[in-house]
Enzyme design. Sequence first.
Site, PDB file in Angstrom:
ATOM      1  CG  HIS B  83      25.580  27.369  66.230  1.00 47.54           C
ATOM      2  ND1 HIS B  83      26.556  26.917  65.378  1.00 47.54           N
ATOM      3  CD2 HIS B  83      26.241  27.821  67.330  1.00 47.54           C
ATOM      4  CE1 HIS B  83      27.745  27.095  65.937  1.00 47.54           C
ATOM      5  NE2 HIS B  83      27.588  27.642  67.125  1.00 47.54           N
ATOM      6  CG  ASP B 112      33.355  -5.210  65.638  1.00 48.35           C
ATOM      7  OD1 ASP B 112      32.873  -4.187  66.157  1.00 48.35           O
ATOM      8  OD2 ASP B 112      33.265  -5.469  64.424  1.00 48.35           O
ATOM      9  CB  SER B 176      21.597   7.463  69.111  1.00 48.30           C
ATOM     10  OG  SER B 176      22.894   7.493  68.606  1.00 48.30           O
ATOM     11  CB  SER B 177      23.911   9.393  73.504  1.00 50.68           C
ATOM     12  OG  SER B 177      23.986  10.406  72.588  1.00 50.68           O
ATOM     13  CG  HIS B 260      28.392  21.191  84.790  1.00 57.12           C
ATOM     14  ND1 HIS B 260      28.653  22.418  84.256  1.00 57.12           N
ATOM     15  CD2 HIS B 260      29.584  20.682  85.150  1.00 57.12           C
ATOM     16  CE1 HIS B 260      29.941  22.654  84.305  1.00 57.12           C
ATOM     17  NE2 HIS B 260      30.541  21.629  84.851  1.00 57.12           N
ATOM     18  CB  SER B 275      46.452  11.839  77.301  1.00 60.26           C
ATOM     19  OG  SER B 275      45.850  12.846  78.051  1.00 60.26           O
ATOM     20  CG  HIS B 309      28.421  26.194  87.775  1.00 63.05           C
ATOM     21  ND1 HIS B 309      29.482  25.363  87.920  1.00 63.05           N
ATOM     22  CD2 HIS B 309      27.963  25.986  86.520  1.00 63.05           C
ATOM     23  CE1 HIS B 309      29.660  24.683  86.791  1.00 63.05           C
ATOM     24  NE2 HIS B 309      28.752  25.046  85.937  1.00 63.05           N
ATOM     25  CG  HIS B 310      25.112  25.916  84.162  1.00 57.74           C
ATOM     26  ND1 HIS B 310      25.801  26.235  83.027  1.00 57.74           N
ATOM     27  CD2 HIS B 310      25.679  24.773  84.625  1.00 57.74           C
ATOM     28  CE1 HIS B 310      26.730  25.317  82.798  1.00 57.74           C
ATOM     29  NE2 HIS B 310      26.683  24.427  83.753  1.00 57.74           N
ATOM     30  CB  THR B 335      40.944  21.066  85.049  1.00 57.39           C
ATOM     31  OG1 THR B 335      39.642  20.601  85.398  1.00 57.39           O
ATOM     32  CG2 THR B 335      40.986  21.326  83.565  1.00 57.39           C
ATOM     33  CE  LYS B 338      42.160  14.509  82.786  1.00 57.38           C
ATOM     34  NZ  LYS B 338      43.004  13.658  81.982  1.00 57.38           N
ATOM     35  NE  ARG B 457      24.196  32.593  75.773  1.00 53.30           N
ATOM     36  CZ  ARG B 457      24.202  31.378  76.341  1.00 53.30           C
ATOM     37  NH1 ARG B 457      24.274  31.247  77.649  1.00 53.30           N
ATOM     38  NH2 ARG B 457      24.169  30.288  75.609  1.00 53.30           N
TER      39      ARG B 457
END
Lengths: 182, 544
Positions: B83, B112, B176-177, B260, B275, B309-310, B335, B338, B457
């Site tokens: 998932h 293009d 690909s990315s 991150h 925006s 921080h993870h 943030t 924004k 979790r």
Amino acid sequence: MTEDRQTRRLVLRLCVLVVAMFGFGFALVPIYDVMCQAFGINGKTAGAYQGDQVQDAERQVRVQFLATNAADMVWTFGPQADEVTVHPGASTQMIFVAYNPTDKPMTAQAIPSVAPSKAAAYFHKTECFCFTQQVLQPGERIEMPVRFIVDRDLPADVRHLTLAYTLFDITARKPPVAQATP
Amino acid sequence: MSAVIDPHHAGHGLTDHHHGPAKGLMRWVLTTNHKDIGTMYLWFSFAMFLLGGSMAMVIRAELFQPGLQIVQPEFFNQMTTMHGLIMVFGAVMPAFVGLANWMVPMMIGAPDMALPRMNNFSFWLLPASFGLLVSTLFMEGGGPNFGWTFYAPLSTTYAPESVTFFIFAIHLLGISSIMGAINVVATILNLRAPGMTLMKMPLFVWTWLITGFLLIAVMPVLAGCVTMMLMDIHFGTSFFSAAGGGDPVLFQHVFWFFGHPEVYIMILPAFGAVSSIIPAFARKPLFGYTSMVYATASIAFLSFIVWAHHMFTVGIPLTGELFFMYATMLIAVPTGVKVFNWASTMWQGSMTFETPMLFSVAFVILFTIGGFSGLMLAIAPADFQYHDTYFVVAHFHYVLVPGAIFGIFASAYYWLPKWTGHMYDETLGKLHFWMSFVGMNLAFFPMHFVGLAGMPRRIPDYNMMFANFNMVSSIGAFMFGATQLLFLFIVIKCIRGGTPAAAKPWDGAEGLEWTVPSPAPYHTFSTPPDMATLEAHRTDPRHD
């Protein structure tokens, strides 16, 4: 067409960046080791310590020993005493005993770790079975010494620390050589 | 003026310009048209959204009641893992690449993408990659079961046999990315129409430019990370194996150095899209365009120095915890800029609430809730309590579902008239919004509470005391999931017919994409628009 050349140059630069970042991923490995050494992160201890210290008779530190087997490791493995009290600067020895109960020769590697991790940089091993691999024949028992000095500069708030070994079975990686036929 | 690098194709855009698309299936296999490729990306992403979503349904069905009733824990683990992987790499990222393909050339007046053939290749790698990934579910020993973060040694020493397929799938989607990102960056930097200066670009283009650089910087690190896993598993190295002198914690550092920035890759393009949408429906220019650009760039920069921080609980030194804690909290500043800019844009605007606007307003509010729970998690001493609980699950679903996914829905509704030439069914669109909004909040809000109460979790069973909240979560999740089929229906209905859309169906909308007819012709801006056109259509979001 200039636009094509421009695009080609830009794409080339971006590709260089991609390759550089792929390399950086691998460069993180030595960077991580250096950082761990420099800041004593993760309880990682350094290699063999060369040097001598004058002992600090005023202060006492409790050193506890832990021995753990990694998954699938069948040896019995443990220290002769759970704990010793030492003076910083003094050289102390502890014996760990390992026994191979199987009918096959096996190779093992012990990985040390010190807790709390900020004490790791102040825990010096002058001699340790973890610097080498151990090969045990079927049914063989071995006494393995570790000799260490707790640094005199150990932060004052650390009153006891733990030296933990995890024993890994690395027979598949480093097969025991020659002596296999008794 | 052709954007094609290959000299044989130079001028292709001009000569071919009267022709429509090729006929038949091969049109899609061989196409180098940015609109075709954008469409394929969007459909692929939607298919993956439904697949990853059905896995979420399995998870929520199992968690409907305490105890094990529907699936075995082994399969449950595969579901949570797949998932996550499918939603992150298969649904959200390709959706944004699809939006970029469709909209970036049209927003900057380019004919293009800069590298159309590579564009085709980067799309077609994705079905291969996800085919490989999903096929592992049918292999002996099952698919990846180590969580989407695939921490070593779970994913190396203790992994199922199929892990090698997982690694190659990650390699393919990484390639690909990276190619997609290079393409977008090259398009934005080199193919802007004359007069379209960097600070006149719509924010969606800006956020994608920055996202492109983030992708180019971190996807190779992910590739390196899985390559190290591959070497540990098959070639006897010990990058992550303590037995050979490696360190499993190193894995977490390498992974989160990628991971991150990755979470910002999944949200920045959504920032850009809303925006554009909020000013259109508030009928006011975007408040603080320049600060938006700088805020996006600051977020991107900060994303590189907060990864640990993870990992507050793995045992990093106090100074490290403090550094990563404060650096993480610092992200709240850009943030916040924004969020306040969006709020100020709406302030005293002549607002109407068509579906894109509903999704955008919900985006601003709910993403902010996700941001607040993020701030709570950033507090290192508190994180020891929250770590690996449902509070974390609630947090990242609040930033990803109403963040990334609502941003994608808002974009889809906003640009559907341009893509299809028809207006979508507004009533059904609003129904989709409200069902998604209610379902999503029902599903994820209670997770905050069970998480704070200590529910871990990634576990298929739980204590009786969490039963009520989990049942509510599951009902909300089923509602959210079922509603997405309504979205499929709305899109198909819109493609097949409906009120014809004007070139600019939204009064307040701005930007070059609205200067071409709806549906957008197969080739747009074969000759770049001139500055006069630009000004006439007021593309400068800062106009007075």
